[in-house]
Design a protein around this motif. Structure first.
Motif, PDB file in Angstrom:
ATOM      1  N   GLY A 150     -38.675 -36.039  72.502  1.00 10.64           N
ATOM      2  CA  GLY A 150     -38.419 -36.874  71.683  1.00 10.64           C
ATOM      3  C   GLY A 150     -39.487 -37.440  70.741  1.00 10.64           C
ATOM      4  O   GLY A 150     -41.073 -36.785  71.206  1.00 10.64           O
ATOM      5  N   PRO A 151     -40.364 -37.733  69.775  1.00  9.81           N
ATOM      6  CA  PRO A 151     -40.989 -38.522  68.983  1.00  9.81           C
ATOM      7  C   PRO A 151     -42.743 -39.084  70.185  1.00  9.81           C
ATOM      8  O   PRO A 151     -42.293 -39.641  70.515  1.00  9.81           O
ATOM      9  CB  PRO A 151     -40.885 -39.194  68.692  1.00  9.81           C
ATOM     10  N   GLY A 152     -43.444 -38.464  69.629  1.00  8.34           N
ATOM     11  CA  GLY A 152     -44.762 -38.532  70.666  1.00  8.34           C
ATOM     12  C   GLY A 152     -44.733 -37.530  71.616  1.00  8.34           C
ATOM     13  O   GLY A 152     -45.342 -37.246  72.867  1.00  8.34           O
ATOM     14  N   GLU A 153     -43.902 -36.948  72.669  1.00  9.92           N
ATOM     15  CA  GLU A 153     -44.075 -36.494  73.262  1.00  9.92           C
ATOM     16  C   GLU A 153     -45.081 -35.340  73.615  1.00  9.92           C
ATOM     17  O   GLU A 153     -44.953 -34.389  72.272  1.00  9.92           O
ATOM     18  CB  GLU A 153     -42.643 -36.025  74.099  1.00  9.92           C
ATOM     19  N   ARG A 154     -45.356 -34.742  74.674  1.00  5.11           N
ATOM     20  CA  ARG A 154     -46.590 -33.603  74.887  1.00  5.11           C
ATOM     21  C   ARG A 154     -45.854 -31.985  74.906  1.00  5.11           C
ATOM     22  O   ARG A 154     -45.120 -32.123  75.986  1.00  5.11           O
ATOM     23  CB  ARG A 154     -47.484 -34.438  75.884  1.00  5.11           C
ATOM     24  N   LEU A 155     -46.485 -31.348  74.371  1.00  2.54           N
ATOM     25  CA  LEU A 155     -46.506 -30.303  74.580  1.00  2.54           C
ATOM     26  C   LEU A 155     -47.002 -29.843  75.650  1.00  2.54           C
ATOM     27  O   LEU A 155     -48.250 -30.165  75.528  1.00  2.54           O
ATOM     28  CB  LEU A 155     -46.406 -29.861  73.144  1.00  2.54           C
ATOM     29  N   PRO A 156     -46.535 -28.281  75.821  1.00  4.32           N
ATOM     30  CA  PRO A 156     -47.903 -28.032  77.078  1.00  4.32           C
ATOM     31  C   PRO A 156     -48.746 -26.950  75.886  1.00  4.32           C
ATOM     32  O   PRO A 156     -48.777 -27.042  75.219  1.00  4.32           O
ATOM     33  CB  PRO A 156     -47.057 -26.515  77.024  1.00  4.32           C
ATOM     34  N   PRO A 157     -50.395 -27.652  76.589  1.00  3.92           N
ATOM     35  CA  PRO A 157     -51.578 -26.797  76.617  1.00  3.92           C
ATOM     36  C   PRO A 157     -51.401 -25.597  75.970  1.00  3.92           C
ATOM     37  O   PRO A 157     -50.481 -24.715  76.917  1.00  3.92           O
ATOM     38  CB  PRO A 157     -52.613 -27.124  77.987  1.00  3.92           C
ATOM     39  N   LEU A 158     -51.611 -24.642  74.741  1.00  7.93           N
ATOM     40  CA  LEU A 158     -51.783 -23.345  74.251  1.00  7.93           C
ATOM     41  C   LEU A 158     -52.005 -22.182  75.982  1.00  7.93           C
ATOM     42  O   LEU A 158     -50.791 -21.834  75.691  1.00  7.93           O
ATOM     43  CB  LEU A 158     -52.791 -23.732  73.451  1.00  7.93           C
TER      44      LEU A 158
END
Lengths: 123, 123
Positions: B35-43
């Motif tokens: 969803g909007p604003g949700e964090r993706l894993p760091p590179l």
DNA sequence: CAAGTTGTCTCAAGTAATTGACACAAAGGC
DNA sequence: GCCTTTGTGTCAATTACTTGAGACAACTTG
């Protein structure tokens, strides 16, 4: 709808052209649009139609031949195998792998995946 | 099913890894799993999880950012855009293109394609 | 049998993707 | 404020894919 299948290759798609071709032909055979014994376009014709080098189309044909879907013969052209082994186990396993991949992508764990299948089986 | 999405990259698939990743993330956002604003894993974490180089994951993120689906900030991580523009026109046009491509692959000409859509519209 | 068609193979050149390492900049956490 | 985290950028080396050309072998057609 008697027209011949229109194969296409997109340069926007990072998928290598030989693979785009391979997938389309594989699908056409799996769905029976191309029946056993049916002739595929000659390498040079397909290559020029799609703006590809002969070697690129040849690679797609070669991989399909290794998979048992088509048969190529020098001077005789390339045709769909008499019995393209694909209807049964191979397709089943491929579909299962896709389902599991998609389910995991959705965040499901192994238990949830198995129980979802059980449920879909109607108990 | 609260588990986090499991991203995967197959070395058997000739599709370049950055593109496999881009598609999976794009799908997750389109379907609202992310969803909007949700964090993706760091590179670096995602890269090490998938056995990829940081630059490869970075490329997937970059393309998604250009497409307006995610937003990356140094030190702040990468998050799904507040309003990932995709629900409306973009998806529609993509689906239309896929439909036309599939229809042509089946051997349909333009007239047949249009009339099939008209029919599906319920007249 | 002769000519044309078609798949197979090789080759060198160019392009794209990936890697691994490193440095740097900007944001967050204590 | 300081340290860590995290994304961005560069670089050289490697690998995979494609191209265009050419030659050859096997089959088909007339």
């Amino acid at each position: 709808m008697t027209g011949r299948p229109t194969l296409t290759v997109s340069t926007d798609d990072p998928t290598p052209p030989y693979e785009q071709l391979r997938r389309q032909l594989s699908d056409l055979i799996e769905y029976g649009v191309l029946g056993p014994g049916e002739r595929l376009p000659p390498l040079r014709q397909l290559a020029s139609d799609l703006g590809l080098a002969v070697g690129t189309v040849a690679r797609a044909y070669r991989e399909l031949e290794v998979a048992g879907l088509i048969i190529s013969r020098r001077g005789g052209g390339t045709r769909v195998a008499v019995n393209p082994r694909r209807a049964s186990e191979e397709v089943l396993h491929e579909r299962a792998a896709i389902f599991v991949r998609d389910a995991r992508l959705l965040g499901a764990d192994d238990e949830e995946i198995k129980s979802a299948v059980t449920r879909a089986l109607g108990r």
